[in-house]
Write a protein that holds these residues in place. Structure first.
Motif, short mmCIF file in Angstrom:
data_model
loop_
_atom_site.label_atom_id
_atom_site.label_comp_id
_atom_site.label_asym_id
_atom_site.label_seq_id
_atom_site.Cartn_x
_atom_site.Cartn_y
_atom_site.Cartn_z
N PHE A 51 -7.11 3.29 4.16
CA PHE A 51 -6.00 4.19 4.49
C PHE A 51 -5.79 5.37 3.54
N LEU A 103 -1.50 8.00 11.87
CA LEU A 103 -0.09 7.70 11.56
C LEU A 103 0.04 6.65 10.46
N ILE A 104 -0.76 5.59 10.54
CA ILE A 104 -0.71 4.56 9.52
C ILE A 104 -1.16 5.12 8.17
N SER A 105 -2.21 5.95 8.18
CA SER A 105 -2.70 6.55 6.94
C SER A 105 -1.68 7.50 6.33
N LEU A 106 -1.01 8.28 7.17
CA LEU A 106 0.03 9.18 6.65
C LEU A 106 1.20 8.40 6.07
N TRP A 107 1.57 7.30 6.71
CA TRP A 107 2.65 6.47 6.19
C TRP A 107 2.23 5.81 4.87
N TYR A 108 0.97 5.40 4.78
CA TYR A 108 0.49 4.69 3.60
C TYR A 108 0.28 5.62 2.41
N ASP A 109 -0.28 6.80 2.65
CA ASP A 109 -0.72 7.64 1.53
C ASP A 109 -0.19 9.07 1.56
N GLY A 110 0.51 9.47 2.59
CA GLY A 110 0.98 10.85 2.66
C GLY A 110 -0.08 11.76 3.26
N TRP A 111 0.11 13.05 3.07
CA TRP A 111 -0.77 14.04 3.67
C TRP A 111 -2.17 13.98 3.07
#
Length: 148
Positions: A51, A103-111
């Motif tokens: 992620f 979406l999961i990656s943005l939630w986990y690590d941001g932009w």
């Protein structure tokens, strides 16, 4: 009006197919990461490798993650043939699958940086094109006529 294949909107089937594709996506991604890191004697597979954007940089570990991402794109294309089995739905399912991953990656690590976006767009293109090709090859097979 007669149709060759009658399709009816079935939301339960659609949700089940999406859950199956998303599960296969992360399972095969973890499997490819495990194989790549095992054969290269690297670190253990962790959630940031899936992620986080820093796992896809231009470092040695980043190239392993990128390799696993490309292998996962091929695996997902094959999975489309068995889960979705329709060439015209491959684009929809692939974009939804990678959209949830985004979406999961943005939630986990941001932009994420531009390099992460380029890699994932290439993976989407590979999955869509190869998935449509595999599904169309299956759809074009002869239908056996029994009782001749």
């Amino acid at each position: 009006m007669s149709k060759f294949q009658h399709s009816q909107f079935d939301p339960l089937l659609l949700v089940a197919q999406m859950i199956a594709m998303q599960s296969i996506f992360y399972f095969t991604f973890g499997l490819w990461l495990t194989l790549v890191t095992f054969f290269t004697n690297q670190l253990d597979v962790t959630l940031p490798m899936i992620f986080a954007s820093h796992s896809m940089d231009r470092s040695e570990l980043g190239w392993f993650t990128i390799t696993a991402s490309f292998c996962n794109a091929f695996s997902s294309a094959v999975a489309l043939r068995y889960v979705v089995a329709r060439g015209k739905l491959c684009l929809d399912f692939t974009c939804t699958m990678y959209g949830f991953h985004l979406l999961i990656s943005l939630w986990y690590d941001g932009w994420h940086p531009l390099f992460w976006w380029i890699i994932n767009i290439i993976c989407v293109v590979i999955t869509v094109v190869l998935g449509e090709y595999i599904c169309m090859q299956h759809e074009l097979q002869d239908i056996p006529i029994v009782g001749k």
